[in-house]
Structure formats: structure tokens, C-alpha cells
Design a protein around this motif. Structure first.
Motif, short mmCIF file in Angstrom:
data_model
loop_
_atom_site.label_atom_id
_atom_site.label_comp_id
_atom_site.label_asym_id
_atom_site.label_seq_id
_atom_site.Cartn_x
_atom_site.Cartn_y
_atom_site.Cartn_z
N GLU A 110 0.89 -1.22 0.01
CA GLU A 110 -0.19 0.04 -0.04
C GLU A 110 0.95 1.16 0.02
OE1 GLU A 110 -3.30 -0.59 3.02
OE2 GLU A 110 -4.39 -0.89 1.19
N LEU A 111 1.87 1.20 0.77
CA LEU A 111 2.62 2.28 0.74
C LEU A 111 3.58 2.52 -0.58
CD1 LEU A 111 4.70 2.68 4.27
CD2 LEU A 111 2.33 3.39 3.58
N ALA A 112 3.74 1.46 -1.28
CA ALA A 112 4.27 1.83 -2.71
C ALA A 112 3.25 2.37 -3.54
CB ALA A 112 4.69 0.42 -3.04
N LYS A 113 1.88 2.14 -3.27
CA LYS A 113 0.94 2.90 -4.16
C LYS A 113 0.96 4.28 -4.01
CE LYS A 113 -2.21 -0.62 -3.96
NZ LYS A 113 -3.58 -1.14 -3.98
N SER A 114 1.49 4.60 -2.69
CA SER A 114 1.36 6.03 -2.09
C SER A 114 0.24 6.77 -1.98
CB SER A 114 2.14 7.17 -3.34
OG SER A 114 1.43 7.41 -4.17
#
Lengths: 326, 326
Positions: free
Chosen positions: A181-185
Motif C-alpha cells: 500500500e505504501l508503494a502505491k502512495s
């Protein structure tokens, strides 16, 4: 005063006042049927609630009954606004250090917050349903405040008086869903299942001198499966106090009555005090031993989160939950 | 049927039914005082509301009055859950392309959503207060649905029936605050001020054959300062339909009654249809002309967002707002 919400036929439960020692409760439907209703009109209703609370304390209320935390929903079983800070910046720094990443200097001056899901809060004794152990089930022990209406553009100095209630939080996290999820920002969503709250929310005056400068200066006592896990002090190493966090969240928005604002996982530089989440302990193990040793939670595991006054009395009642398979 | 919430002495306003042509309204407090109350018990209350709606349509309601969209709050003036997708993946791809970044292939199969603020929604004619023009004020024209209770673990096939209402959204964004927030990786907060909704929310059957496969197959007509800005079709290039988005948001949580789920900015590959946000137009200008030409909004600028049925009749009424200095 101390307030709780008991399960009833309504989704929002029934508001009750609870005695200081958490032994007795009394319904206050004639003043406000729900905590949200009380918060919607706090300045006129709080004095009436305080009168009943004083009478309850003195044994002068005839319809009181035993307070059973197992009947408590979250003080706000559903809320219009749940925003969680990450105010213990040393925790963020530590996590970054473990993965070899530099933390931007601005993190020490510009608060980090995320908008959380608030339609389905868990009560203090509710089971925590999760679809899979593979998701990396973790607790996060925190303190939260509830505000009245805070207008856009409120500065820290003007924010203190908007803090009406304080409670404890277990901001459940699914660690293995976070990197994706963090990679999708776009922030957390699937990685943050329903959040749980203490049986009781209290007005800041109930904390006495332990409430100062919009921080709670007491240890948060965390047990996992009955064993001590950590007791970091919520008043220590909190880079941004709740008033500063309120300034942050109202830069471009109003925060309306019933806004629940969390501190983020409590974390102290003094590592001898342990941690309020497994991820932090794993990070320390990574740094000290080269690999994480403590595993995330499994179905059947239990977590207890509580805070005591200097005389050893439970202030908010305990969050005491078991993880179960959905 | 069509529903709206009129300003009243209550924070949650007063629920009314609105005639299909948006000319007449009737209060339905005897069935449900607010839209949230109706959604909390939708299966038993919706048939009663439908009876009144039918009578209103036939002129058989004696207490009806003229419907004035200027008196409308957001259909849910405050909600317990606002989650916004980014379902038009070609838009995401375009924005990334403009800054020379590759979009991960997974974006075509794994929906992107963010949790939004829901305690202070704007009505369709409310001014939009912003502290500074420097923040990069932008509209985002979208469609949203409102659900009843959707249990954790719901799959797309089981999600269709949970969609109870449809409405339009202007998901106001402060573009110049976004890069800083995305860099912190906790999602949007200050960059997303209060969101606005159409005067009226409608049951999917009001859309006739334009509602199919959990998408609205009609153009969203956007004007800025009275000039046509874009009219992308909400049913075209929507990579994830609302049922698929519901599957995504219930992987680890229940979505409780009154969940507002947005589509994200509507965007079509056919660039001749224009855009539903300024950022997209600026991106196209960047790609085609080497630099963005259209500026973000200034105080006093106005935005109109509307959707028409195949006969040219407004379905939801218009979102028609002016940006003002806070």
C-alpha cells in the motif's frame, strides 16, 4: 467525568456515565442518548453530565448499576473522523534506520498523520477478526483525544480547549499489507482493519497532573498473551503534542465535533521500557541481533492495553482482545 | 427514487424525497429523519420511501414544496466512511507518464483507493473555502455510490446489491500540497479539503439502462467559470467498476451502512472529451506543448458539474460552487 457506550438495539449504543473507579454506571439518555449527541452540543450538555457524574461518585444516583466493560462498545462506536498521527518520531526514525533509509529532517517539524476508517470501531473486549495470519497481525498501543468543532486554521495555542475527551487505542495493523500500500502512495487502507478503543473515555481533568501540555504523562502498559510486552510513557518523546496535531489537521479543513485524533504508536528512546507494537520490537531485534525474532500475532493470541494512575488504578479500563479468524 | 437533505437546525439536516424532474420535494421524517437513519435500516425503510416517491411523482402528496438545490446539504452531510478510488487507470498512467515515471503493471488489476475526510462534506452550492491560492486549487469530477452494510470478505459478484444510491462528487484537491504528502507515504490529508456532493442522490434504477455492470454510462459535464471544460463518459475506461471496488475495500474490514465510495476523477482515452480536473489538462499540455498552460483555480472561480439523462434532463442536479478565501 468518565463516559462509556453500552451495547443496545441502536448502532450507536447507549451513553452512560461511569464512576471514577469503573465500578458503577448510570444511563443519561435524558441528557444525551449517544456520545456523538453529547459532543454535538458539548458546551451545553457537559455541565449537565458533570452534575450526574458528581452524584454518581457520591452514591446519590438511584438507577446506577454495575459497569461491565464486556458490554462496552467503543466510546464512539462509529465516528465521522478518525485521524492518527505518528507523533513519536523516534519510532519512525528507528523503523527507517532498520531498512537503511534516511528520515527526512522535516519529519521532526512537520507531523505525519493518516486518515483512518471510522465506520466500524471495535469495543474493548471485541474479538479482532482477520482473514489470514499471513497478513502480519500487529497491535499498536496509543492514546487518542476526541475534539469538539475545531475551525479550519486553528493554531496550536487555540487548540488545547478543543480537547474534550481522552481514551486508549489499539490501532490494529496488518504489517505485511503495508509495503504494497505504501508503494502505491495513497496511504493505508486494507492494511488497517477496524480500530479498538478503551471501554471508557475520560475528560482531561480526570488525569490530574498527568495531563499537561496536551500530553498524557503516564506509561501505557501492554501485555501480549498475558506477558508484559512494553510500558513506554505516553508523555515522553512525543514530538508533537495533541494541540500541535490539531493545528496540523485543521490547516485546510474544519475538524467537526467527535473527531478522534490518535497519537500514533507510543515509543520511547529508553528501549528498556519495551514497545507498544511488535513491529518496533522486530526492528530492534533486526538491529541488535541481525534478524527479527518475535513473530506477529496468530489466531487465538491476546493483547491487553491499559493505563494506571500514580495510585495504580485503571483509568480507562483495559482493552483486552483476542485475534480470531474471520 | 431521488433523495436530498435540506438544511435544518440539525447537523444532519432533514431527509426529503425529490421528484424525478427535481422540481418538488416532500419531507419524510415519519419514515426516517435523516439519510443515515434511512441507510441504517434500508431494507425495511426503502419500500416505504418508494411509496411516497411514487405518490409525489403522481402529484398525490399534499405537503410537497418546491425543491431548491441551494437549500441542499450533501445528501449525507457527514458520513462514517468516505473512500475514493482511482478507477480510471488511464488517468494515473497519464500523470505518471508526464513525470517520466513507469506505472506498475499491478495498477491495472489491484485498485488504488484512499480514505478521505467525511465529517464535513459540502453541499452542492456551498462555497469552497481555501486558505491560499498557492495550494493549487483543483476540482475532481467523479461519481460515487452509497452502500448498506457490506461484510468483510465480500466478492465482486456479491457486491452489486449493496449499492443503494448514486451521486456526483467534486473531490476538491490542493495539488501543490500533494507531492509533500505523497513523499511522506501516509496518503492525502491536508491536500484534500472538504468534498462536495450533488444536491440529490438517486437509486440506481433512476439511471435506467445507463446503470449497467456497476458503472454509470453517461458523460459528466464539467464547466469552469461558465465555459465547457470536459465531458468524459463515466462508463468508459473505468478499469474497476464499483462492485470490484467494494471487493477491494472489504478485504480486511466491514463497510458499514452509509459508506460513500468514489470512482476517482473520470477520465477517457478519447482526449477530445476534455478532462474532469485541471491537473489532467495540465498534464496533457505538458506532453503536447512542453509545459502546462491552464492554471489552477483562483478565489472567485466557479465550477459546475452535472450529468444528464439521454433526454437532456439533469439527474442529480448541479454541483455549482465558487472558490473563496477562508
Amino acid at each position: 467525568m468518565k463516559l462509556a457506550t453500552l451495547r443496545s438495539s441502536s448502532r450507536d449504543g447507549q451513553l452512560v456515565l461511569v464512576s471514577r473507579d469503573l465500578s458503577k454506571a448510570v444511563a443519561v439518555a435524558h441528557i444525551a442518548p449517544t456520545l456523538q449527541a453529547a459532543l454535538d452540543d458539548w458546551s451545553s450538555l457537559a455541565p449537565k453530565l458533570a452534575e450526574v457524574a458528581a452524584a454518581l461518585e457520591q452514591g446519590g444516583v438511584k438507577d446506577s448499576f454495575s459497569f461491565d466493560p464486556a458490554r462496552a462498545m467503543a466510546p464512539l462506536p462509529r465516528a465521522y473522523h478518525w485521524v492518527d498521527g505518528s507523533a513519536y518520531v523516534n519510532h519512525v526514525e528507528l523503523v527507517r534506520k532498520a531498512r537503511g533509509a534516511q528520515m527526512p529532517e522535516s519529519f521532526w517539524t512537520d507531523p505525519l498523520v493518516y486518515q483512518g476508517g471510522s465506520d466500524d470501531f471495535l469495543g474493548a473486549r471485541d474479538d479482532v477478526p482477520v482473514p489470514s495470519e499471513e497478513y502480519g497481525i500487529d497491535l499498536e498501543g496509543e492514546v487518542a483525544v476526541i475534539t469538539d468543532d475545531v475551525p479550519m486554521g486553528t493554531k496550536r495555542e487555540g487548540a488545547f480547549d478543543h480537547i474534550k475527551l481522552v481514551m486508549l487505542v489499539n490501532d490494529w495493523s496488518l504489517r505485511n499489507l503495508i509495503p504494497g500500500e505504501l508503494a502505491k502512495s495513497f496511504g493505508f487502507y486494507q492494511s488497517k482493519p477496524a480500530t479498538a478503543f478503551s471501554p471508557v473515555a475520560v475528560t482531561p481533568d480526570e488525569l490530574g497532573t498527568s495531563w499537561a501540555e496536551a500530553k498524557v504523562h503516564l506509561p501505557l502498559v501492554v501485555h501480549v498473551n498475558g506477558k508484559p510486552f512494553g510500558q513506554p510513557n505516553a508523555g515522553v518523546d512525543m514530538t508533537f503534542d495533541f494541540a500541535r496535531l490539531i493545528e496540523h489537521i485543521t490547516l485546510t479543513r474544519n475538524a467537526r465535533a467527535g473527531t478522534v485524533l490518535g497519537s500514533g504508536t507510543i515509543s520511547n528512546y529508553d528501549r528498556s521500557l519495551g514497545s507498544a507494537c511488535i513491529a518496533e520490537r522486530r526492528t530492534l531485534e533486526q538491529i541488535e541481533q541481525g534478524k527479527p525474532v518475535t513473530s506477529f500475532l496468530k489466531f487465538g493470541d491476546s493483547v491487553r492495553i491499559e493505563m494506571f494512575d500514580p495510585h495504580g488504578r485503571s483509568i480507562f479500563g483495559a482493552i483486552e482482545q483476542k485475534v480470531v479468524r474471520r
